[in-house]
Design a protein around this motif. Structure first.
Motif, mmCIF file in Angstrom:
data_model
loop_
_atom_site.group_PDB
_atom_site.id
_atom_site.type_symbol
_atom_site.label_atom_id
_atom_site.label_comp_id
_atom_site.label_asym_id
_atom_site.label_seq_id
_atom_site.Cartn_x
_atom_site.Cartn_y
_atom_site.Cartn_z
ATOM 1 N N HIS A 153 -15.230 -0.605 -8.033
ATOM 2 C CA HIS A 153 -14.439 0.309 -8.855
ATOM 3 C C HIS A 153 -12.985 -0.131 -9.030
ATOM 4 C CE1 HIS A 153 -13.511 1.474 -4.734
ATOM 5 N NE2 HIS A 153 -12.445 2.108 -5.185
ATOM 6 N N VAL A 154 -12.552 -1.131 -8.277
ATOM 7 C CA VAL A 154 -11.146 -1.537 -8.275
ATOM 8 C C VAL A 154 -10.901 -2.612 -9.337
ATOM 9 C CG1 VAL A 154 -9.288 -2.558 -6.901
ATOM 10 C CG2 VAL A 154 -10.910 -0.977 -5.828
ATOM 11 N N ASP A 155 -9.896 -2.392 -10.160
ATOM 12 C CA ASP A 155 -9.436 -3.413 -11.111
ATOM 13 C C ASP A 155 -8.576 -4.378 -10.307
ATOM 14 O OD1 ASP A 155 -8.076 -4.964 -12.987
ATOM 15 O OD2 ASP A 155 -7.781 -3.293 -14.381
ATOM 16 N N ARG A 156 -9.186 -5.416 -9.812
ATOM 17 C CA ARG A 156 -8.506 -6.326 -8.887
ATOM 18 C C ARG A 156 -7.347 -7.073 -9.542
ATOM 19 N NH1 ARG A 156 -12.333 -7.444 -4.202
ATOM 20 N NH2 ARG A 156 -13.922 -5.878 -4.570
ATOM 21 N N LYS A 157 -7.516 -7.465 -10.782
ATOM 22 C CA LYS A 157 -6.443 -8.178 -11.467
ATOM 23 C C LYS A 157 -5.196 -7.302 -11.554
ATOM 24 C CE LYS A 157 -5.358 -10.744 -15.661
ATOM 25 N NZ LYS A 157 -5.810 -11.190 -16.976
ATOM 26 N N GLU A 184 10.327 5.008 -0.221
ATOM 27 C CA GLU A 184 9.856 5.333 -1.567
ATOM 28 C C GLU A 184 8.942 4.225 -2.089
ATOM 29 O OE1 GLU A 184 13.345 6.129 -3.910
ATOM 30 O OE2 GLU A 184 13.768 7.984 -2.819
ATOM 31 N N LEU A 185 9.284 2.987 -1.797
ATOM 32 C CA LEU A 185 8.420 1.871 -2.193
ATOM 33 C C LEU A 185 7.126 1.883 -1.389
ATOM 34 C CD1 LEU A 185 11.134 -0.890 -2.599
ATOM 35 C CD2 LEU A 185 9.838 0.229 -4.424
ATOM 36 N N MET A 186 7.188 2.339 -0.159
ATOM 37 C CA MET A 186 5.969 2.404 0.653
ATOM 38 C C MET A 186 5.011 3.468 0.126
ATOM 39 S SD MET A 186 6.540 -0.155 2.327
ATOM 40 C CE MET A 186 4.903 -0.145 3.004
ATOM 41 N N ALA A 187 5.530 4.487 -0.517
ATOM 42 C CA ALA A 187 4.640 5.454 -1.170
ATOM 43 C C ALA A 187 3.819 4.745 -2.244
ATOM 44 C CB ALA A 187 5.441 6.611 -1.759
ATOM 45 N N ARG A 188 4.449 3.838 -2.972
ATOM 46 C CA ARG A 188 3.716 3.038 -3.966
ATOM 47 C C ARG A 188 2.721 2.111 -3.276
ATOM 48 N NH1 ARG A 188 8.039 0.287 -7.353
ATOM 49 N NH2 ARG A 188 6.332 -1.124 -7.838
ATOM 50 N N HIS A 189 3.127 1.526 -2.166
ATOM 51 C CA HIS A 189 2.244 0.645 -1.402
ATOM 52 C C HIS A 189 0.989 1.409 -0.993
ATOM 53 C CE1 HIS A 189 0.843 -1.607 2.159
ATOM 54 N NE2 HIS A 189 1.338 -2.666 1.524
ATOM 55 N N ALA A 200 -2.913 0.715 -2.058
ATOM 56 C CA ALA A 200 -3.949 0.558 -1.031
ATOM 57 C C ALA A 200 -5.060 1.582 -1.223
ATOM 58 C CB ALA A 200 -3.335 0.684 0.359
ATOM 59 N N SER A 201 -4.700 2.780 -1.664
ATOM 60 C CA SER A 201 -5.667 3.861 -1.838
ATOM 61 C C SER A 201 -6.597 3.648 -3.034
ATOM 62 C CB SER A 201 -4.943 5.203 -1.974
ATOM 63 O OG SER A 201 -4.270 5.511 -0.766
ATOM 64 N N ARG A 202 -6.350 2.648 -3.836
ATOM 65 C CA ARG A 202 -7.296 2.327 -4.905
ATOM 66 C C ARG A 202 -8.618 1.840 -4.326
ATOM 67 N NH1 ARG A 202 -3.184 -0.992 -8.902
ATOM 68 N NH2 ARG A 202 -1.624 0.669 -8.989
ATOM 69 N N TYR A 243 -9.706 2.571 -0.958
ATOM 70 C CA TYR A 243 -10.132 3.769 -0.230
ATOM 71 C C TYR A 243 -8.865 4.409 0.301
ATOM 72 C CZ TYR A 243 -9.229 1.433 4.224
ATOM 73 O OH TYR A 243 -8.618 0.794 5.280
ATOM 74 N N LYS A 244 -8.917 5.686 0.567
ATOM 75 C CA LYS A 244 -7.715 6.374 1.063
ATOM 76 C C LYS A 244 -7.678 6.245 2.586
ATOM 77 C CE LYS A 244 -4.994 10.491 0.690
ATOM 78 N NZ LYS A 244 -4.673 11.605 -0.151
ATOM 79 N N PRO A 245 -6.837 5.335 3.086
ATOM 80 C CA PRO A 245 -6.821 5.114 4.531
ATOM 81 C C PRO A 245 -6.200 6.285 5.294
ATOM 82 C CG PRO A 245 -5.206 3.689 3.444
ATOM 83 C CD PRO A 245 -5.933 4.435 2.371
ATOM 84 N N SER A 246 -6.783 6.548 6.446
ATOM 85 C CA SER A 246 -6.191 7.519 7.357
ATOM 86 C C SER A 246 -4.872 6.945 7.883
ATOM 87 C CB SER A 246 -7.133 7.763 8.538
ATOM 88 O OG SER A 246 -7.236 6.576 9.325
ATOM 89 N N ARG A 247 -4.134 7.775 8.579
ATOM 90 C CA ARG A 247 -2.871 7.326 9.174
ATOM 91 C C ARG A 247 -3.103 6.071 10.028
ATOM 92 N NH1 ARG A 247 0.167 11.553 12.686
ATOM 93 N NH2 ARG A 247 0.881 12.167 10.631
ATOM 94 N N GLU A 248 -4.097 6.138 10.917
ATOM 95 C CA GLU A 248 -4.321 5.018 11.823
ATOM 96 C C GLU A 248 -4.822 3.779 11.075
ATOM 97 O OE1 GLU A 248 -5.023 8.224 12.601
ATOM 98 O OE2 GLU A 248 -3.418 8.332 14.107
#
Length: 127
Positions: free
Chosen positions: A34-38, A67-72, A76-78, A80-85
């Motif tokens: 499902h991820v548009d890798r390009k 603020e940039l880490m929110a974008r990061h 990453a969540s494209r 899967y949505k990673p848990s905190r850990e």
């Protein structure tokens, strides 16, 4: 709290959580079909080019960096949505894995470690 306040066991748990969540996500999504890798790689590149000039002047916890880490995290969540850990585990992977370290440090010699710290702070405060 910063990374120095925690023991290695917690970080091993984060590494293991990232591996478990990634493995499950890969299995559930036909290897992230499902991820548009390009586009995703272009977005990572753009983000890292924004972060690199900040490394010598800002701290990983500074508001502009976070603020940039929110974008990061959004990129990453494209996959899967990673848990905190798991997200902390991702930041550790950037530092632990030589290929990932070399990739990130091509943007700035301290990028992998800076991202590891910034990811940790973002995860602890925002996830």
């Amino acid at each position: 709290m910063n990374m120095d306040d925690l023991d290695g066991e917690y970080f091993d748990q984060c590494r293991n959580q990232m591996l478990a969540e990634q493995s499950q996500s890969l299995a559930d999504t036909s290897n992230w079909a499902h991820v548009d890798r390009k586009q995703t790689h272009a977005d990572w590149d753009s983000l890292y080019r924004e972060i690199a000039p900040l490394i010598d002047d800002l701290l990983p916890g500074d508001e502009a960096v976070q603020e940039l880490m929110a974008r990061h995290y959004e990129i990453a969540s494209r996959f899967y949505k990673p848990s905190r850990e798991a997200y902390i585990g991702m930041g550790l992977f950037y530092m632990d894995n030589q290929d990932m370290r070399d990739f990130h440090n091509a943007y700035h010699p301290k990028m992998a470690e800076f991202l590891g710290d910034a990811v940790f702070i973002y995860a602890r405060n925002s996830i």
